[in-house]
Enzyme design. Structure first.
Site: not given
Length: 506
Positions: A87, A333, A473
């Protein structure tokens, strides 16, 4: 343990899948081996595997610190990895835009927000390290030429507005300038180059890597394997495993192939898996995050995701069965994803909820025109028209809109305790823009354990594996149960920069 027992460690990692109650098969498995007798094809000062935020930041930092020979290897045909399609949202505390907007923030406040989302198992030391250096990473992107919208966003779980977003509303607004800067600095970049395993010394130290040249993702591989010696070490910046359905199902059986995913196709986890074989500590693999801003009406990340992220603070999420709100639209989230998944019809079938925004407010985001143009969002001139289209009970919906507008006026949400700062003077009124919501697999909190030097820890000795660093990640345990939005880019970049700094000091 003086000598590495690769076979024993392969048995160890295979057990992870068995313990999870499902087969775990990594795609195109890499295999590490001892370097004894290996003929080196190349010798490189710094080897970086992966060309996303972490790899690019590591390369730039290494060059700034005096490294002469830095190489980035990317398995796909294009550079940027999953980072290029994310994003483009970057959270940092105590930034120039916060000062301009009068937002009071601090490293401690950002860490506290993340710890709350992590539900007691996030790594406070790593979160503080990232937050403390986030502004440095943001400055790196600005120096490289990244451009951001002239306003801050307050994403779910953040107690204040601290998020920048690229003007192109995706990560390419950062990866492309960073890649250009890398090349200006003399970093060597190689695509279609697949990591095939580590080459290790007698004590388990990483001496180099095996790489397959001319690799074509998803096809039979004609490419040649070469052996590269890494003089200072290897930085693994290979990303998550959200596209590896077998591996993610081994951790969470509900994440089948039927569940959508926002990630690039190359996010399959081989680099992480091979570090486990080498002895790295697996952390939090079962915590796989779904994005609550995604749409069931488009593939991948799509246009709706950034649209929703921008509009959540001044919108209402409505359960179509009841016509009422069902969550705090800017909660973390996991809270929102779980709430959305609970939206079902009377037979228990999925009934994706809707996000209602005043068109006058939604149109300030560039994606609004696109979601309407491509029929993944709708514009309605009346609440009656909206309710009929989505088969929502009209009277409860009208009452909910009136009630919520009262919260906008008072600044206090009596239903879900939503922070109404960004909703000030933004009433829900016609015409409306509406999108459907349904979570998609987005981010893997799990991966290898690293310390604040970006060193990969050995599960057998508790010490860092010499010559091996990781960032992004592919690392696990940093965020805990739930990662706050816009915190992955600073994490990737700061830990990439950290890996370069550690390597140059070693």
């Amino acid at each position: 343990m003086n000598k590495i027992d690769l076979l024993g460690r392969r048995k160890f990692i295979t057990g992870l899948g068995i313990a999870a109650g499902a087969a775990m098969v990594a795609p195109a498995m890499a295999v590490s081996e001892k370097a004894t007798g290996i003929k080196w094809d190349q010798e490189i000062e710094i080897v970086i595997i992966g060309s996303g935020f972490a790899g690019l930041a590591a390369a730039i930092e290494a060059k700034k610190l005096g490294a002469k020979d830095v190489h980035i290897f990317e398995k796909m045909s294009y550079f940027g990895g999953n980072s290029a399609i994310n994003g483009g949202l970057f959270a940092a505390p105590v930034t120039p835009m916060q000062q301009k907007e009068g937002v009071e923030d601090s490293v401690e406040r950002m860490v506290a927000d993340q710890l709350a989302a992590g539900r007691g198992i996030a790594d406070e030391a790593l979160l503080r390290h990232v937050a403390s250096h986030a502004m440095e990473a943001l400055q790196m992107t600005l120096d490289a030429g990244s451009e951001y919208h002239p306003y801050l966003q307050q994403l779910g779980g953040h107690s204040v507005a601290r998020t920048y977003q690229t003007t192109v509303s995706c990560g390419a607004g950062i990866t492309q300038p960073l890649l250009k800067k890398c090349r200006e600095l003399g970093v060597n970049t190689h695509n279609r180059s697949k990591f095939e395993g580590f080459l290790v010394g007698e004590k388990g130290e990483v001496l180099g890597i095996k790489m397959r040249e001319n690799y074509h993702f998803g096809e039979d591989q004609p490419g040649k394997i070469i052996h590269i010696r890494a003089k200072r070490g290897v930085i693994m910046a290979t990303g998550g495993f959200a596209q590896n359905v077998n591996l993610r199902m081994a951790q969470d059986p509900t994440l089948t192939s039927e569940v959508g995913c926002t990630n690039a196709p190359g996010a399959t986890g081989e680099g992480m898996y091979e570090m486990f074989r080498l002895g790295a500590i697996p952390v939090h693999l079962a915590h796989i995050q779904s994005g609550p801003w995604a749409s069931p009406d488009e593939g991948g990340f799509g246009y709706v995701s950034n649209y929703s992220i921008y509009n959540f603070p001044h919108s209402i999420a409505i359960n179509r069965l009841t016509g009422k709100r069902f969550m705090d639209e800017i909660a973390d989230r996991k809270t929102r994803a779980d709430a959305e998944l609970a939206c079902r019809d009377e037979q228990g079938n999925a009934l994706p909820p809707i996000l209602i925004t005043s068109y006058a407010d939604s149109k300030k985001h560039p994606n609004t025109e696109k979601v309407i143009k491509y029929n993944v969002g709708w514009k309605f001139d009346s609440v009656e028209e909206l309710a009929k289209h989505f088969n929502v009970p009209l009277n409860p919906l009208k009452a909910q809109i009136e009630e919520y507008n009262g919260y906008v006026k008072t600044g206090k949400d009596a239903q879900f305790g939503k922070n109404m700062t960004k909703a000030k003077d933004k009433y829900i009124k016609a015409p409306f823009t509406v999108v459907r919501l349904w979570p998609k697999v987005h981010y893997c909190q799990g991966g290898v354990m690293v310390n604040t030097k970006a060193e990969v820890k050995d599960s057998f000795t508790g010490e860092p594996i010499k010559g091996l660093y990781a960032a992004g990640e592919v690392c696990g345990g940093i965020h805990g149960v739930s990662r706050l939005g816009s915190c992955s880019i600073p994490e990737c970049m700061v830990m990439g920069m950290t890996a370069a700094r550690s390597m140059m000091k070693a």
